[in-house]
Design a protein around this motif. Structure first.
Motif, mmCIF file in Angstrom:
data_model
loop_
_atom_site.group_PDB
_atom_site.id
_atom_site.type_symbol
_atom_site.label_atom_id
_atom_site.label_comp_id
_atom_site.label_asym_id
_atom_site.label_seq_id
_atom_site.Cartn_x
_atom_site.Cartn_y
_atom_site.Cartn_z
ATOM 1 N N GLY A 48 0.760 -1.426 -0.343
ATOM 2 C CA GLY A 48 0.466 0.068 -0.401
ATOM 3 C C GLY A 48 1.045 1.529 -0.024
ATOM 4 O O GLY A 48 1.639 1.100 0.208
ATOM 5 N N GLY A 57 -4.979 5.274 -0.682
ATOM 6 C CA GLY A 57 -4.610 4.687 -2.226
ATOM 7 C C GLY A 57 -4.865 3.336 -1.488
ATOM 8 O O GLY A 57 -5.659 2.451 -1.410
ATOM 9 N N PRO A 58 -5.202 2.532 -2.943
ATOM 10 C CA PRO A 58 -4.873 0.936 -3.659
ATOM 11 C C PRO A 58 -3.868 0.391 -2.119
ATOM 12 O O PRO A 58 -3.134 0.488 -1.498
ATOM 13 C CB PRO A 58 -4.559 0.829 -4.180
ATOM 14 N N TYR A 59 -4.669 -0.885 -1.698
ATOM 15 C CA TYR A 59 -4.452 -2.108 -0.403
ATOM 16 C C TYR A 59 -4.736 -3.499 -1.222
ATOM 17 O O TYR A 59 -5.484 -3.684 -1.497
ATOM 18 C CB TYR A 59 -4.748 -0.921 0.730
ATOM 19 N N SER A 73 -9.201 0.606 -0.574
ATOM 20 C CA SER A 73 -8.669 1.220 -1.208
ATOM 21 C C SER A 73 -9.188 2.522 0.480
ATOM 22 O O SER A 73 -10.061 2.304 1.189
ATOM 23 C CB SER A 73 -9.647 2.307 -2.121
ATOM 24 N N TRP A 74 -7.765 3.168 0.316
ATOM 25 C CA TRP A 74 -7.878 4.122 1.343
ATOM 26 C C TRP A 74 -7.792 5.248 1.183
ATOM 27 O O TRP A 74 -7.316 5.940 0.888
ATOM 28 C CB TRP A 74 -6.627 3.558 2.686
#
Length: 122
Positions: A48, A57-59, A73-74
């Motif tokens: 991430g 963002g993507p994780y 996603s965060w």
């Protein structure tokens, strides 16, 4: 019924080897940039990015066998957007969306359908 699907790597509940985020842009010393962590057997555990100290963002998280466990996603340290969770054998266990850390909309969980408050638009 509200169930929070918080990735274990974020909670720090298991041992792993980490490649720490690059402190590339944060002048305040907060974590910033991409990172990866690994299971003791060397398999990728999580991947991430941080932005100003928060997951952003993507994780993705993986089982020790290399199979994808969670994908989401965060934003500012909260789950935000589409989310999926898989079993160690690759079967989909849950799929839905988060908004600012809260489950929302229609979810598929453990073979059934669950409704949460609607996801805000925009």
């Amino acid at each position: 019924m509200v169930r929070y699907l918080i990735p274990l790597a974020v909670l720090g509940l298991a041992s792993c080897t980490r490649t720490e985020p690059q402190d590339t842009a944060a002048s305040n010393g907060a974590l910033d940039g991409p990172y990866e962590s690994y299971h003791p057997n060397g398999q990728l555990w999580s991947r991430g990015s941080y932005s100003n100290g928060f997951l952003s963002g993507p994780y993705e998280e993986y089982y020790e066998n290399g199979q994808l466990w969670t994908k989401g996603s965060w934003a500012a340290g909260l789950l935000d957007g589409p989310f999926e969770r898989y079993s160690a054998s690759g079967e989909l266990e849950a799929r839905g969306s988060y908004t600012r850390g809260e489950q929302c909309g229609e979810w598929t969980e453990d073979g059934g359908s669950v409704s949460y408050p609607p996801c805000p638009h925009g």
